[in-house]
Design a protein around this motif. Structure first.
Motif, short mmCIF file in Angstrom:
data_model
loop_
_atom_site.label_atom_id
_atom_site.label_comp_id
_atom_site.label_asym_id
_atom_site.label_seq_id
_atom_site.Cartn_x
_atom_site.Cartn_y
_atom_site.Cartn_z
N GLN A 1 3.49 1.19 1.95
CA GLN A 1 3.34 -0.37 1.57
C GLN A 1 4.30 -1.25 2.54
O GLN A 1 3.66 -2.24 2.66
CB GLN A 1 4.05 -0.13 0.01
CG GLN A 1 3.15 0.40 -0.95
CD GLN A 1 3.78 0.81 -2.39
OE1 GLN A 1 5.20 0.98 -2.40
NE2 GLN A 1 2.90 1.04 -3.21
N LEU B 1 5.82 -4.74 -5.70
CA LEU B 1 5.98 -3.16 -5.04
C LEU B 1 7.17 -2.82 -4.61
O LEU B 1 7.72 -1.73 -4.78
CB LEU B 1 4.78 -2.95 -3.96
CG LEU B 1 3.41 -3.24 -4.49
CD1 LEU B 1 2.63 -3.04 -3.01
CD2 LEU B 1 2.74 -2.23 -5.25
N PRO C 1 1.77 5.74 -16.12
CA PRO C 1 0.49 4.96 -15.73
C PRO C 1 0.33 3.87 -16.63
O PRO C 1 -0.48 2.95 -16.20
CB PRO C 1 -0.50 6.08 -15.86
CG PRO C 1 0.19 7.00 -16.44
CD PRO C 1 1.43 7.05 -16.33
N PHE D 1 -2.41 -8.52 -11.32
CA PHE D 1 -2.14 -6.93 -11.24
C PHE D 1 -0.71 -6.99 -11.72
O PHE D 1 -0.22 -5.84 -12.36
CB PHE D 1 -1.84 -6.66 -9.98
CG PHE D 1 -1.09 -7.37 -8.86
CD1 PHE D 1 -1.54 -8.42 -8.17
CD2 PHE D 1 0.28 -7.12 -8.83
CE1 PHE D 1 -0.73 -9.35 -7.24
CE2 PHE D 1 1.13 -7.79 -8.07
CZ PHE D 1 0.69 -8.65 -7.33
N ARG E 1 -4.91 -1.61 -4.43
CA ARG E 1 -4.91 -0.39 -3.98
C ARG E 1 -3.75 0.37 -4.83
O ARG E 1 -4.03 1.52 -5.15
CB ARG E 1 -4.72 -0.27 -2.40
CG ARG E 1 -4.68 0.96 -1.94
CD ARG E 1 -4.02 1.18 -0.57
NE ARG E 1 -4.89 0.07 0.33
CZ ARG E 1 -4.76 0.33 1.71
NH1 ARG E 1 -4.13 1.02 2.18
NH2 ARG E 1 -5.62 -0.69 2.36
N ASP E 2 -2.63 -0.36 -4.70
CA ASP E 2 -1.43 0.37 -5.27
C ASP E 2 -1.44 0.34 -6.69
O ASP E 2 -0.50 1.22 -7.24
CB ASP E 2 -0.08 -0.40 -4.69
CG ASP E 2 -0.13 -0.39 -3.22
OD1 ASP E 2 0.30 0.63 -2.81
OD2 ASP E 2 -0.39 -1.53 -2.64
N GLN E 3 -2.49 0.23 -7.36
CA GLN E 3 -2.56 0.46 -8.90
C GLN E 3 -3.63 1.44 -9.24
O GLN E 3 -3.72 1.86 -10.21
CB GLN E 3 -2.80 -0.83 -9.63
CG GLN E 3 -1.56 -1.68 -9.91
CD GLN E 3 -1.43 -2.55 -8.58
OE1 GLN E 3 -2.37 -3.35 -8.30
NE2 GLN E 3 -0.24 -2.50 -8.03
N PHE F 1 -2.69 4.66 -11.02
CA PHE F 1 -2.41 4.17 -12.56
C PHE F 1 -3.73 4.11 -13.41
O PHE F 1 -3.73 4.65 -14.51
CB PHE F 1 -1.33 3.02 -12.56
CG PHE F 1 0.02 3.11 -12.04
CD1 PHE F 1 0.80 4.34 -12.39
CD2 PHE F 1 0.45 2.31 -11.10
CE1 PHE F 1 2.06 4.55 -11.80
CE2 PHE F 1 1.68 2.35 -10.81
CZ PHE F 1 2.58 3.33 -11.04
N LYS G 1 -10.10 -6.23 -2.51
CA LYS G 1 -10.16 -6.17 -0.73
C LYS G 1 -11.21 -5.06 -0.36
O LYS G 1 -10.65 -3.80 -0.86
CB LYS G 1 -8.85 -6.11 -0.54
CG LYS G 1 -7.90 -7.20 -0.66
CD LYS G 1 -6.55 -6.71 -0.06
CE LYS G 1 -5.46 -7.73 -0.50
NZ LYS G 1 -4.23 -7.56 -0.09
#
Lengths: 553, 105, 171
Positions: free
Chosen positions: A22, A39, A157, C80, C110-112, C115, C128
């Motif tokens: 990241q 993040l 999640p 998000f 992406r980072d989700q 989850f 994206k």
């Protein structure tokens, strides 16, 4: 100590690699700051006035000497040689470079330390009693349950994008050292009439702009149902918590707007629905036992209640002064819990240098089975000290500046970093705390005053817990000048209360004078020498204090 | 992030600069007149009208890779021409904390 | 906007039908919740596949009666940061046993992904293109999970229990 196994270690390492990726994408421009901000917050990285700030979790306040040494290493290698212990069992570094953060995290991961969810709108570091497992009269070690909740909430999640941050605190002692009533969920372990252990669940406590004391949502939830009940609360909050206004997004506002009974019913309905599902979170005894078995306790010796060394040292008044306010009763005879003040006269509350951390790690190995604790009052503790070692330990602590005899006294001040570091602050906190410790530097006077907690926040977000300070100080800004509102009568323990305003805000230069006047008023007004400051305020109310303090202003 | 909508509301009452933190290490930086950043306040572009301020901020915010959290901050210009931060917060950002650090730098 | 389905970038057979446009008799379509609830009986029985875009602040109870006739439920992430659709996804999968396609729409990054996958989503309208391409690698980032969800991944707690059993069973 809780021993992380291969699974826990794997997850921490996977988190480091994810964050490394990241950061790489942020620095290359693949991620915008808007995308990256959440993040980085989910991994404890803030942007403060001077630099990034990195907040590391110390779950339920337990550290090994190896871990403390590693924190010292990070302070030296990646920061400026010191760290700041917060009011929620975290440590913060103030000068970290984003590009180096993944390496710092990697170094910490080797000893099982992480920064997961130390900020962001998710479930935060689970805090508990810093005397867990050693306090006399405890129902059970609350860290077993803290660890179960830590695991359950880590990278959840469903609940990683809540309306706002969400904090748990757990206690298992009659005297609440974990401030559970000012948390989003507070858990008090107790036994029901059948002798089973379970939790009184409180919800909707919190400070900030709109402070509330938590309300009991369920008087008894069996240990095996703890996670499912918590999930029901989180699900109701995730769906109905306000997202239109950041100042109204905490669960305390939802609880307040619905009323505790209606909120409790929503949770109960959800809980009943989910209890029979395939993914039920009901814990069986073997699972609880597995977590329990990984908390290990020292092999205590059979020692006398009052060893010769202690009798001899009692002739030294300096030792005795320190012992009286820093040494507490341990559940095992012959041992003691030693609180180490991080509040030296004239120093910033909660700071420790890398050298102090290293030296303390050595002392923990020598005198406390390699274990250190961190409390929400921004002090440290050694939880398993043989009483015969107390004089030697005191000498050694004094040499590294960790034997200030002011624990729980007027100069044991809680303070947020304030405008010296924080981008949210309106006014400075640390210099106010420093000036107060100088005013009350005389330990005899401090002893005479007795237990008195001063809490200072540099803005309404209340990281310094000013609402629940016996004396609370809140920095505000008026026409570009620093002003401070002062409250009295707050407390954070089992009788938690919010303090009441004593009068108009005063400028920076007058804060210490006003506090001195409040303390003098208390000395004149208290019924007996052992009536604590908060009890005098409770008995008399704010008015007599206001009259004395503001009469000449 | 300052949205274009919020930028419209920008009104300055005296000389100002645009400041931010540098992305890779977080240090305090100021927008220069050369469409670049500098750690020195003396290098900062000074704006005196709200239109100038809006324009400088828009240009600064566009550099999302290089800088974080750009905003307009007041400054004071001394008779000597020296630029000083316009409030305590900006003073602390430029000069550092007002207390002794636990470990001297 | 690339669609990732069953882990791969694929074409989207579903056409978004605007609220004021005519609903075709055949073909795969996605309707807004308002449009769908205007005549749910007929719309859920049309010849072509029908999907509904369900907002994250609308009670699922209105949708539940039609679930077994829907080909897609698309849940929405307006940003998000707004995590309400994670709860809706788990409820649809784990409580209401919805087995059709569960699609993540809106600001899907992406980072989700992981989850979302764990909450029960199996298709993703990814914002994206680079994120869509990174899908397969991204969702393999973690091998340890602490919570049970409907995705069936074993939790750390259960793995430890199994490990203990196999240890105590071996001679």
């Amino acid at each position: 100590m809780y021993a992380y196994d291969e699974l826990d270690r794997t997850l921490i390492n996977e988190r480091v690699e994810e964050f490394r990726d990241q950061v790489k994408r942020r620095l290359s421009g693949e991620l915008t700051e808007d995308e990256f901000k959440m993040l980085r917050l989910q991994n404890g990285v803030y942007l403060q006035l001077h630099a990034y700030m990195f907040r590391i979790a110390i779950p339920y306040g337990t550290l090994s000497s190896e871990q403390l040494r590693r924190l010292a290493h990070v302070a030296r290698r990646y920061d400026r040689g010191y760290g700041h212990f917060t009011t929620r069992q975290n440590i913060q570094f103030n000068w970290i470079k984003l590009a180096e953060l993944p390496d710092a995290l990697g170094d910490l991961a080797e000893v099982g330390i992480h920064a997961m969810q130390t900020s962001g709108n998710n479930t935060r570091n689970v805090t508990s009693d810093q005397w867990a497992g050693v306090a006399p009269g405890e129902i059970e070690d609350p860290r077993i349950w803290s660890e179960l909740i830590r695991q359950y909430t880590t990278l959840h999640p469903e609940f990683s994008f809540l309306p706002r941050k969400f904090k748990f605190a757990i206690t298992a002692s009659p005297h609440d050292r974990a401030a559970i009533k000012i948390h989003d969920i507070g858990l008090r372990l107790h036994r029901n009439a059948e002798g089973e252990t379970g939790f009184e669940v409180l919800v909707g406590g919190g400070l900030g702009r709109t402070p509330f004391i938590g309300k009991t949502i369920k008087p008894f939830v069996h240990g095996r149902d703890l996670l499912s009940y918590v999930e029901a609360i989180l699900r109701v909050y995730n769906q109905y918590g306000r997202r239109d206004n950041i100042y109204k997004a905490r669960i305390k506002i939802l609880v307040h707007e619905l009323g505790i009974d209606k909120f409790a019913k929503e949770v109960e309905d959800e809980w009943q629905e989910m209890r029979d599902s395939d993914t039920a979170l009901t814990l069986d005894d073997a699972m609880i036992e597995d977590i329990r078995s990984r908390f290990t306790y020292p092999a205590y010796e059979k020692l006398p209640h009052t060893p010769e060394e202690l009798k001899k040292a009692a002739h030294d008044p300096l030792f005795e002064r320190w012992r009286k306010n820093s040494v507490s009763t341990h559940k095992v005879q012959g041992y003691a819990i030693v609180t180490l003040s991080l509040k030296p006269v004239g120093g910033p509350p909660g700071d420790a240098t890398a050298d102090q951390m290293d030296a303390l790690a050595d002392l923990a190995d020598k005198y406390s089975f390699g274990e250190i604790r961190v409390g929400h009052e921004q002090n440290l503790a050694l939880p398993h000290v043989a009483k015969r070692d107390l004089p030697a330990l005191w000498n050694a602590l004094d040499k590294i500046g960790l034997a200030t005899p002011n624990v729980n006294l007027v100069s044991d001040i809680i303070a947020c970093p304030g405008l010296d570091y924080c981008s949210l602050a309106n006014a400075r906190s640390i210099p106010i705390a420093q000036e107060l410790t100088r005013r009350f530097a005389n330990h005899e006077t401090a002893d005479l005053i007795g237990r008195l907690h001063i809490n200072i926040s540099g803005c309404i977000n209340a990281c310094g817990h000013h609402h629940v300070g016996h004396i609370g100080i809140l920095g505000v800004e008026k026409n570009g000048e620093e002003f401070y509102q002062i409250t009295i009568g707050g407390r954070a323990d089992e009788n938690a209360e919010l303090g009441a305003l004593i009068g108009p805000a005063v400028p920076y230069g007058e804060v210490a004078d006003v506090v001195e006047d409040i303390v003098e008023a208390y000395l004149a007004l208290r019924a007996r020498p052992d009536e604590l400051f908060v009890d005098t305020v409770k008995r008399l109310g704010v008015e007599p204090f206001r009259e004395r303090v503001y009469a000449t202003r | 992030m300052t949205s274009p909508l919020e930028q419209k509301k920008i009104k300055i009452t005296g000389p100002s600069v645009v400041t931010a933190n540098r992305t890779w290490d977080g240090i305090v930086i100021y927008r220069t007149a050369r469409q670049d950043w500098s750690a020195k306040l003396s290098d900062a572009a000074i704006v005196r009208t709200s239109d100038e301020a809006r324009a400088l901020l828009a240009e600064s915010v566009a550099d999302d890779v290089g800088a974080v959290g750009a905003y307009i901050a007041p400054v004071e210009i001394k008779e000597s021409g020296k630029i000083k931060p316009g409030n305590l917060r900006e003073h602390i950002r430029l000069q550092g904390v007002t207390i002794d650090l636990p470990v001297p730098a | 906007m690339p669609l990732v389905k069953d882990g791969k970038i694929t074409g989207d057979e579903f056409i978004h039908v605007a609220d004021d446009a005519e609903v075709p008799g055949g073909g795969a379509i996605l309707l807004s919740s308002t449009r769908f609830l205007g005549d749910p009986e007929a719309l859920s029985r049309r010849a072509g596949k029908t999907g509904v875009i369900w907002p994250n602040n609308r009670d699922l109870d209105d949708l539940v009666p039609y679930l077994d006739r829907l080909a897609v439920v698309a849940l929405v992430f307006p940003t998000f940061r707004d995590g309400r659709a994670y709860s809706q996804a788990r409820l649809l999968r784990e409580r209401h046993n919805y087995r059709g396609e569960l699609r993540a729409t809106g600001q899907v990054l992406r980072d989700q992904f992981l989850f979302m996958l764990r909450a029960g989503f199996d298709s993703f309208e990814v914002k994206k293109p680079a994120d869509a391409e990174a899908f397969a690698i991204t969702v393999k980032r973690y091998s340890v999970f602490y919570q049970p969800t409907g995705d069936g991944r074993m939790t750390a707690l259960h793995r430890r229990m199994m490990l203990r059993h196999s240890e105590s069973a071996s001679p």
